[in-house]
Design a protein around this motif. Structure first.
Motif, short mmCIF file in Angstrom:
data_model
loop_
_atom_site.label_atom_id
_atom_site.label_comp_id
_atom_site.label_asym_id
_atom_site.label_seq_id
_atom_site.Cartn_x
_atom_site.Cartn_y
_atom_site.Cartn_z
N ARG A 284 -11.49 19.97 21.48
CA ARG A 284 -12.69 19.13 21.62
C ARG A 284 -12.47 17.81 20.90
O ARG A 284 -12.04 17.80 19.73
CB ARG A 284 -13.92 19.84 21.07
N SER A 285 -12.76 16.72 21.57
CA SER A 285 -12.52 15.40 20.97
C SER A 285 -13.42 15.16 19.76
O SER A 285 -13.09 14.34 18.90
CB SER A 285 -12.74 14.31 22.01
N SER A 286 -14.54 15.86 19.66
CA SER A 286 -15.45 15.66 18.53
C SER A 286 -14.96 16.31 17.25
O SER A 286 -15.40 15.95 16.15
CB SER A 286 -16.83 16.20 18.88
N THR A 287 -14.01 17.24 17.37
CA THR A 287 -13.56 17.96 16.17
C THR A 287 -12.05 17.96 15.99
O THR A 287 -11.56 18.42 14.96
CB THR A 287 -14.02 19.43 16.22
N VAL A 288 -11.28 17.46 16.96
CA VAL A 288 -9.83 17.54 16.86
C VAL A 288 -9.33 16.69 15.69
O VAL A 288 -9.82 15.58 15.43
CB VAL A 288 -9.17 17.09 18.18
N LEU A 289 -8.37 17.23 14.96
CA LEU A 289 -7.76 16.55 13.83
C LEU A 289 -6.35 16.10 14.18
O LEU A 289 -5.70 16.68 15.06
CB LEU A 289 -7.70 17.47 12.61
N SER A 290 -5.87 15.09 13.49
CA SER A 290 -4.52 14.60 13.74
C SER A 290 -3.45 15.66 13.47
O SER A 290 -2.36 15.60 14.03
CB SER A 290 -4.24 13.36 12.89
N SER A 291 -3.77 16.65 12.64
CA SER A 291 -2.81 17.70 12.30
C SER A 291 -2.87 18.88 13.27
O SER A 291 -2.03 19.79 13.18
CB SER A 291 -3.07 18.20 10.88
N ASP A 292 -3.85 18.92 14.16
CA ASP A 292 -3.97 20.03 15.10
C ASP A 292 -2.80 20.06 16.07
O ASP A 292 -2.45 19.04 16.68
CB ASP A 292 -5.28 19.93 15.89
N ASP A 293 -2.22 21.22 16.24
CA ASP A 293 -1.08 21.38 17.15
C ASP A 293 -1.60 21.96 18.46
O ASP A 293 -1.59 23.17 18.69
CB ASP A 293 -0.05 22.30 16.52
N VAL A 294 -2.08 21.08 19.34
CA VAL A 294 -2.63 21.50 20.62
C VAL A 294 -1.48 21.81 21.59
O VAL A 294 -0.59 21.00 21.80
CB VAL A 294 -3.56 20.42 21.20
N MET A 295 -1.52 22.99 22.19
CA MET A 295 -0.40 23.46 23.02
C MET A 295 -0.46 22.86 24.43
O MET A 295 -1.54 22.63 24.99
CB MET A 295 -0.43 24.99 23.11
N PHE A 296 0.73 22.62 24.98
CA PHE A 296 0.85 22.15 26.36
C PHE A 296 2.10 22.74 26.98
O PHE A 296 3.01 23.21 26.29
CB PHE A 296 0.88 20.62 26.42
N ASP A 297 2.15 22.73 28.32
CA ASP A 297 3.24 23.36 29.07
C ASP A 297 4.34 22.35 29.35
O ASP A 297 4.22 21.50 30.24
CB ASP A 297 2.67 23.92 30.39
N GLU A 298 5.43 22.45 28.60
CA GLU A 298 6.54 21.52 28.74
C GLU A 298 7.50 21.90 29.86
O GLU A 298 8.46 21.17 30.14
CB GLU A 298 7.32 21.42 27.43
N SER A 299 7.22 23.03 30.53
CA SER A 299 8.15 23.46 31.57
C SER A 299 8.08 22.59 32.82
O SER A 299 9.06 22.48 33.57
CB SER A 299 7.87 24.92 31.95
N THR A 300 6.92 21.97 33.06
CA THR A 300 6.74 21.16 34.27
C THR A 300 6.02 19.87 33.93
O THR A 300 4.89 19.90 33.43
CB THR A 300 5.94 21.92 35.34
N PHE B 295 7.59 8.15 28.34
CA PHE B 295 6.66 9.25 28.12
C PHE B 295 6.71 10.24 29.27
O PHE B 295 6.91 9.86 30.43
CB PHE B 295 5.21 8.74 28.01
N ASN B 296 6.50 11.50 28.95
CA ASN B 296 6.25 12.54 29.94
C ASN B 296 4.84 13.08 29.74
O ASN B 296 4.32 13.10 28.61
CB ASN B 296 7.26 13.68 29.80
N ILE B 297 4.22 13.51 30.83
CA ILE B 297 2.86 14.02 30.79
C ILE B 297 2.87 15.49 31.19
O ILE B 297 3.50 15.87 32.19
CB ILE B 297 1.94 13.22 31.72
N TYR B 298 2.18 16.31 30.39
CA TYR B 298 2.16 17.75 30.62
C TYR B 298 0.73 18.27 30.63
O TYR B 298 -0.19 17.65 30.08
CB TYR B 298 2.96 18.49 29.54
N LYS B 299 0.56 19.41 31.22
CA LYS B 299 -0.73 20.07 31.28
C LYS B 299 -1.01 20.77 29.94
O LYS B 299 -0.20 21.54 29.44
CB LYS B 299 -0.73 21.10 32.42
N VAL B 300 -2.18 20.49 29.36
CA VAL B 300 -2.60 21.17 28.13
C VAL B 300 -3.05 22.58 28.47
O VAL B 300 -3.71 22.82 29.50
CB VAL B 300 -3.74 20.38 27.44
N THR B 301 -2.70 23.54 27.60
CA THR B 301 -2.93 24.95 27.91
C THR B 301 -3.92 25.63 26.97
O THR B 301 -4.07 26.86 27.01
CB THR B 301 -1.60 25.72 27.86
N GLU B 302 -4.59 24.89 26.13
CA GLU B 302 -5.61 25.49 25.27
C GLU B 302 -6.77 24.52 25.07
O GLU B 302 -6.62 23.30 25.22
CB GLU B 302 -5.04 25.90 23.92
#
Length: 396
Positions: free
Chosen positions: A136-152, A126-133
């Motif tokens: 909320r854990s109370s509303t997030v869905l399995s289909s949500d495409d939450v963005m993260f910074d894969e550059s670092t 696994f690699n770990i990246y910083k989320v950029t948007e």
């Protein structure tokens, strides 16, 4: 998939007749003999075949489940699954001594109550990246495409079958978090919620396994010298990407992430029953365990499935209802014949002797704390003995 809707009340009938013969008793003070014969009581067992069911599909709330799936696996029968985990630490109170670069930041994941899914002989990276948007854990869905910074990458780790994994997180990421912790302004909580988005745990492409850390025991750590402070998880969730979703022309397919579940009703079958005394009504489904077992390569496993649920329909809050409300009926797998049996006697009696307020059900697998489950059942095309059915026992 739409199954044809028709009334079916066919099958076999077993009649057990119990004849009770009255005893003839001689009375000491009388020459008369009393007695009689009780009419035989008829117990009838009917098989009513169910053909009225329809497949449905949703995605689930993926936040704050007991277990967070991580990894990637291509199941030969059920297709490809790729899970990215999302986590955010709680905001610590303002410390007496400000957090600085002399403090390290770590992620601790506990793996102590779930089997993996996939190739048990392989490690998973696994690699770990910083989320950029914001999410909320109370509303997030399995289909949500939450963005993260894969550059670092801000961390990485491998997992085989350890109980605990501790991951070093990048100093730059910790110092960003420390800025919010050290902030003494009154709006620090609001700033943290709207500006710091946590991290994403992403499997490498070569992965062939899914694992399920116990999120009730996982957390972050700050370490300074010999002092260690546990930092709880503010929220967690996951994103699921699918490939090669299965379609089964002759099986009932259930997936506990609500990718496949079914609506059904017993009303048509109940209408075929006269005003008989219903002693028991049991709804049976039979798992195609041979196909599920034989589809796995050597040393590959799927998490066990033990429970199956029937819930009354609530289309107003369907996703929430299927995940979080109590089922009307629960079935535990019988490992002898791989069947699931629901005792629906009370429900069928409502049709016969009254007017039930709720008539339709949803059939789904247990969410089971977040562990991924899929399976298939025999449908109306199978041998009669394996079809979905109600076994109805009645008596005079």
């Amino acid at each position: 998939m739409q199954k044809s809707i028709s009334k079916v009340a066919s099958g076999w009938r077993l009649i057990l007749s119990v004849l009770i013969v009255g005893s003839f008793i001689s009375c000491e003070d009388s020459n008369t003999v009393g007695g009689g014969v009780i009419e035989p009581a008829e117990i009838v067992v009917d098989t009513l075949l169910l053909e009225d069911y329809q497949q449905d599909e949703l995605d689930i709330y993926s936040g704050d489940l007991s277990n967070m799936p991580l990894g990637k696996y291509n199941d030969p029968l059920f297709g490809g699954f790729e899970f990215t985990g999302l986590m955010k630490p709680i905001l610590l109170g303002v410390p007496d001594d400000s957090l600085n670069d002399s403090t390290s930041f770590k992620l601790l994941l506990k793996f102590n109550d779930r089997d993996s899914y996939g190739d048990t002989t392989q490690s998973i990276n696994f690699n770990i990246y910083k989320v950029t948007e914001r999410w909320r854990s109370s509303t997030v869905l399995s289909s949500d495409d939450v963005m993260f910074d894969e550059s670092t990458s801000i961390g990485s780790f491998s997992y085989t079958d350890e109980d605990t994994v501790i991951v070093d997180l990048a100093e730059s990421y910790f110092l960003e978090y420390a800025d919010y912790v050290n902030n003494e302004d009154t709006n620090r909580d609001s700033l943290y919620n709207f500006e710091f988005f946590g991290l994403a745990i992403v499997p490498e492409d070569v992965s062939s396994k899914i694992v399920f850390p116990n999120m009730n025991e996982s957390n972050f750590l700050t370490i300074k010298g010999e002092d260690s402070v546990s930092v709880g998880v503010f929220g967690h969730g996951f994103n699921l990407e699918r490939e090669n979703k299965p379609t089964f022309a002759d099986r009932i397919y259930l997936n506990n992430y609500l990718e496949s579940f079914y609506s059904l009703s017993f009303e048509d079958l109940a209408e075929t029953i006269d005003n008989r005394n219903i002693l028991k009504a049991e709804f049976y489904l039979y798992e195609d365990s041979i196909q599920t077992k034989n589809s796995l390569p050597t040393d590959h496993i799927r998490p066990d499935i033990n429970f199956l649920y029937l819930r009354f329909q609530d289309t107003q809050q369907l996703r929430y209802s299927l995940q979080f409300t109590s089922p009307r009926f629960t079935s535990i797998k019988d490992n002898k014949d791989k069947s699931y049996k629901f005792d629906i006697t009370d429900h069928i009696n409502e049709f016969v002797f009254s007017d039930p307020g709720q008539r339709e059900f949803f059939l789904n697998l247990s969410i089971d704390g977040g562990a991924l489950n899929s399976t298939i059942f025999f449908d109306t095309t199978a041998n009669v003995s394996l079809r979905p059915k109600i076994i109805l026992t009645t008596g005079n």
